[in-house]
Scaffold this motif. Structure first.
Motif, PDB file in Angstrom:
ATOM      1  N   LYS A  78      50.082 -30.551  80.285  1.00 27.75           N
ATOM      2  CA  LYS A  78      50.364 -31.889  80.811  1.00 27.75           C
ATOM      3  C   LYS A  78      49.109 -32.712  81.046  1.00 27.75           C
ATOM      4  N   THR A  79      48.030 -32.323  80.388  1.00 24.30           N
ATOM      5  CA  THR A  79      46.798 -33.092  80.519  1.00 24.30           C
ATOM      6  C   THR A  79      46.064 -33.092  79.195  1.00 24.30           C
ATOM      7  N   HIS A  80      44.804 -33.456  79.216  1.00 22.73           N
ATOM      8  CA  HIS A  80      44.021 -33.609  77.992  1.00 22.73           C
ATOM      9  C   HIS A  80      44.085 -32.343  77.147  1.00 22.73           C
ATOM     10  N   ASN A  81      44.521 -32.484  75.908  1.00 17.09           N
ATOM     11  CA  ASN A  81      44.726 -31.323  75.047  1.00 17.09           C
ATOM     12  C   ASN A  81      43.426 -30.631  74.650  1.00 17.09           C
ATOM     13  N   GLY A  82      42.306 -31.319  74.723  1.00 15.98           N
ATOM     14  CA  GLY A  82      41.032 -30.664  74.458  1.00 15.98           C
ATOM     15  C   GLY A  82      40.739 -29.617  75.510  1.00 15.98           C
ATOM     16  N   PRO A 191      21.606 -10.248  66.073  1.00 17.69           N
ATOM     17  CA  PRO A 191      20.731 -10.777  65.019  1.00 17.69           C
ATOM     18  C   PRO A 191      21.528 -11.174  63.777  1.00 17.69           C
ATOM     19  N   GLY A 192      21.255 -12.368  63.280  1.00 19.81           N
ATOM     20  CA  GLY A 192      21.914 -12.837  62.073  1.00 19.81           C
ATOM     21  C   GLY A 192      23.135 -13.708  62.314  1.00 19.81           C
ATOM     22  N   PHE A 193      23.427 -14.018  63.585  1.00 18.13           N
ATOM     23  CA  PHE A 193      24.580 -14.863  63.930  1.00 18.13           C
ATOM     24  C   PHE A 193      24.107 -16.293  64.134  1.00 18.13           C
ATOM     25  N   VAL A 194      24.698 -17.236  63.388  1.00 21.61           N
ATOM     26  CA  VAL A 194      24.290 -18.641  63.464  1.00 21.61           C
ATOM     27  C   VAL A 194      25.511 -19.523  63.651  1.00 21.61           C
ATOM     28  N   VAL A 195      25.492 -20.374  64.675  1.00 21.85           N
ATOM     29  CA  VAL A 195      26.546 -21.358  64.884  1.00 21.85           C
ATOM     30  C   VAL A 195      26.139 -22.649  64.188  1.00 21.85           C
ATOM     31  N   GLY A 196      27.015 -23.151  63.314  1.00 16.57           N
ATOM     32  CA  GLY A 196      26.728 -24.355  62.554  1.00 16.57           C
ATOM     33  C   GLY A 196      27.122 -25.620  63.296  1.00 16.57           C
ATOM     34  N   LYS A 197      27.356 -26.671  62.548  1.00 15.88           N
ATOM     35  CA  LYS A 197      27.634 -27.981  63.135  1.00 15.88           C
ATOM     36  C   LYS A 197      28.987 -28.013  63.838  1.00 15.88           C
ATOM     37  N   VAL A 198      29.086 -28.904  64.814  1.00 19.83           N
ATOM     38  CA  VAL A 198      30.359 -29.174  65.476  1.00 19.83           C
ATOM     39  C   VAL A 198      31.097 -30.210  64.639  1.00 19.83           C
ATOM     40  N   GLU A 199      32.319 -29.906  64.253  1.00 18.00           N
ATOM     41  CA  GLU A 199      33.090 -30.824  63.427  1.00 18.00           C
ATOM     42  C   GLU A 199      33.559 -32.027  64.247  1.00 18.00           C
ATOM     43  N   LYS A 200      33.527 -33.202  63.638  1.00 14.66           N
ATOM     44  CA  LYS A 200      34.101 -34.398  64.261  1.00 14.66           C
ATOM     45  C   LYS A 200      35.572 -34.462  63.856  1.00 14.66           C
ATOM     46  N   LYS A 201      36.438 -34.441  64.845  1.00 19.31           N
ATOM     47  CA  LYS A 201      37.858 -34.310  64.571  1.00 19.31           C
ATOM     48  C   LYS A 201      38.640 -35.557  64.967  1.00 19.31           C
ATOM     49  N   MET A 202      39.810 -35.663  64.401  1.00 19.56           N
ATOM     50  CA  MET A 202      40.746 -36.738  64.707  1.00 19.56           C
ATOM     51  C   MET A 202      41.182 -36.695  66.169  1.00 19.56           C
ATOM     52  N   GLY A 203      41.343 -35.500  66.698  1.00 19.20           N
ATOM     53  CA  GLY A 203      41.789 -35.327  68.073  1.00 19.20           C
ATOM     54  C   GLY A 203      41.162 -34.094  68.693  1.00 19.20           C
ATOM     55  N   LEU A 204      41.758 -33.637  69.790  1.00 16.38           N
ATOM     56  CA  LEU A 204      41.249 -32.478  70.534  1.00 16.38           C
ATOM     57  C   LEU A 204      39.775 -32.623  70.901  1.00 16.38           C
ATOM     58  N   HIS A 205      39.385 -33.815  71.301  1.00 15.34           N
ATOM     59  CA  HIS A 205      38.011 -34.002  71.753  1.00 15.34           C
ATOM     60  C   HIS A 205      37.771 -33.170  73.012  1.00 15.34           C
ATOM     61  N   GLY A 206      36.576 -32.626  73.117  1.00 16.81           N
ATOM     62  CA  GLY A 206      36.262 -31.716  74.216  1.00 16.81           C
ATOM     63  C   GLY A 206      36.476 -30.267  73.841  1.00 16.81           C
ATOM     64  N   SER A 207      37.280 -30.036  72.821  1.00 19.15           N
ATOM     65  CA  SER A 207      37.446 -28.699  72.250  1.00 19.15           C
ATOM     66  C   SER A 207      36.660 -28.673  70.948  1.00 19.15           C
ATOM     67  N   GLU A 350      48.396 -42.696  72.817  1.00 23.08           N
ATOM     68  CA  GLU A 350      47.869 -42.565  71.450  1.00 23.08           C
ATOM     69  C   GLU A 350      47.013 -41.311  71.308  1.00 23.08           C
ATOM     70  N   ARG A 351      46.406 -40.863  72.393  1.00 22.10           N
ATOM     71  CA  ARG A 351      45.605 -39.637  72.341  1.00 22.10           C
ATOM     72  C   ARG A 351      46.502 -38.429  72.095  1.00 22.10           C
ATOM     73  N   PHE A 352      47.610 -38.368  72.803  1.00 20.01           N
ATOM     74  CA  PHE A 352      48.546 -37.266  72.586  1.00 20.01           C
ATOM     75  C   PHE A 352      49.119 -37.320  71.168  1.00 20.01           C
ATOM     76  N   TYR A 353      49.335 -38.523  70.667  1.00 22.81           N
ATOM     77  CA  TYR A 353      49.839 -38.689  69.300  1.00 22.81           C
ATOM     78  C   TYR A 353      48.874 -38.075  68.296  1.00 22.81           C
ATOM     79  N   ARG A 354      47.575 -38.318  68.479  1.00 24.41           N
ATOM     80  CA  ARG A 354      46.566 -37.739  67.583  1.00 24.41           C
ATOM     81  C   ARG A 354      46.435 -36.234  67.787  1.00 24.41           C
ATOM     82  N   ASP A 355      46.455 -35.823  69.045  1.00 19.39           N
ATOM     83  CA  ASP A 355      46.296 -34.394  69.336  1.00 19.39           C
ATOM     84  C   ASP A 355      47.470 -33.574  68.801  1.00 19.39           C
ATOM     85  N   ALA A 356      48.656 -34.164  68.794  1.00 20.37           N
ATOM     86  CA  ALA A 356      49.843 -33.431  68.349  1.00 20.37           C
ATOM     87  C   ALA A 356      49.732 -32.989  66.898  1.00 20.37           C
TER      88      ALA A 356
END
Length: 388
Positions: A78-82, A191-207, A350-356
């Motif tokens: 019932k709150t921000h989906n991210g 050793p050998g573990f690398v985290v790449g770029k954070v994807e820019k997404k349509m929704g779920l900001h904060g996740s 509209e945020r929930f619409y995108r997150d859905a």
């Protein structure tokens, strides 16, 4: 089936409901704008034990059964989906593999820190060549003495930016197809573990969803999760286990949208009367309520079946499919009820619409859920008519 919740779960849900309304909702716009969950909110969630929902009490968690988890997830929806996804992924596919499949040494090493949120969990299966076709992963693991050397990559991994512990699927025997896949518990500091770029997404900001790269990644043999060749089966078990919880989060979001829509329709006046008195609007609200109640019944039935140790492969796929589709239909109607204001970013609709929209894709697309349901129907028919 008795879905009456124990008093301690009712109390926990009320605490979560208050937290969502009084702490998370007031900063939801900041999460959306900054693509970041405020430190205060994360700290408060840790103090409430929200990162230990799936983890047994002996390891410092709350040890909730599936019905209890779904009740909490419904409130979180019932709150921000991210924020909901950040917490839900950790409690679902991020930790369930270790809880259900890990040995005692693995549980003792990882679960206490995961229960407090000190170590966040993530699940690394998806690759550029392995989305819906999960068996087509290319990441390879070769055993060398007391270690496995892993090379390959993953993408769209939820919680990857924050996680410390990853359940990773890799191929140990290419000649065996799906039966040659093995699962591993991997720490980001290996050793050998690398985290790449954070994807820019349509929704779920904060996740945050990221790429992962394994460059001669060294994983101790004791971090293998189960036996060699069990990884694909493990992955399916982990995903199946999480589907009722995911649907419960969708349920909470749907209820939020219905409540907002009813309130708006009661207050918005057009043609000299509240728009809820317009039959077209009233019918949309009625359809939303109908589907939400159907989803609620399905969520808690599947959760109950899971707690009884029943086979829920078909039912879990059904609730994931239905929950995703209902959320998208409810979100669409909520925008329509709100009219122009429902399309404005200043308001949450509209945020929930995108997150859905992502719910029909992640953790198994709607089409894959239909395949699973169909396959189970065939098995049931064959068993009924041939005894095989």
């Amino acid at each position: 089936m008795d879905f009456k919740l124990p008093e301690e779960i009712v109390s926990l849900c009320q605490t979560v409901r208050d937290f969502v309304a009084n702490e998370v909702e007031p900063v939801a716009h900041l999460i959306e704008e900054n693509d970041q969950i405020p430190e205060k909110i994360e700290r408060m969630a840790k103090e409430m034990g929200l990162f230990g929902l799936s983890i047994p009490e002996e390891y410092g968690g709350l040890g909730l059964d599936m019905v209890g988890k779904c009740a909490v997830f419904e409130e979180l929806g019932k709150t921000h989906n991210g924020f909901t996804t950040f917490v839900g992924t950790h409690n679902g596919i991020g930790s369930v593999g270790i809880v259900e499949l890990g040995n005692e040494e693995q549980k003792g090493r990882y679960l206490p820190k995961m229960a407090t949120g000190e170590w966040m969990g993530a699940f690394a299966l998806t690759e550029p060549s392995a989305g819906s076709n999960a068996a087509n992963i290319k990441t390879a693991a070769v055993r060398k003495g007391d270690r496995y050397i892993i090379n390959g990559s993953k993408h769209y991994i939820t919680n990857a930016k924050e996680a410390h512990v990853f359940t990773v699927m890799a191929v140990t025997d290419p000649s065996k197809g799906p039966k040659g896949i093995t699962s591993f518990i991997v720490e980001k500091d290996f050793p050998g573990f690398v985290v790449g770029k954070v994807e820019k997404k349509m929704g779920l900001h904060g996740s945050h969803s990221c790429e992962l790269f394994f460059e001669d990644l060294e994983v101790p043999v004791e971090n293998r999760l189960g036996e060699e060749g069990q990884g694909y089966v493990n992955a399916l078990k982990i995903l199946t286990n999480g589907r009722a919880g995911l649907a419960a989060r969708n349920l909470g979001s749907c209820q939020y949208l219905l409540d907002k829509s009813v309130q708006f329709a009661m207050e918005r006046v057009q043609f000299d009367k509240p728009i809820i008195e317009q039959q077209a609007v009233l019918h949309m609200l009625s359809e939303m309520a109908l589907e939400i109640e159907a989803l609620r019944s399905m969520v808690y039935r599947v959760a109950w079946m899971t707690d009884q140790g029943m086979n829920v492969i078909k039912e879990a796929a059904m609730v994931k499919l239905f929950g995703s589709e209902v959320y998208n239909r409810v979100a669409d109607k909520a925008v329509q009820v709100h009219g122009g204001i429902g399309y404005i970013a200043e308001y949450p609709i509209e945020r929930f619409y995108r997150d859905a929209r992502i719910t029909r894709i992640y953790e198994g697309t709607s089409e894959i859920q239909k395949n699973i349901i169909g396959a189970q129907l065939i098995k049931e028919y064959q068993k009924k008519h041939t005894g095989v």
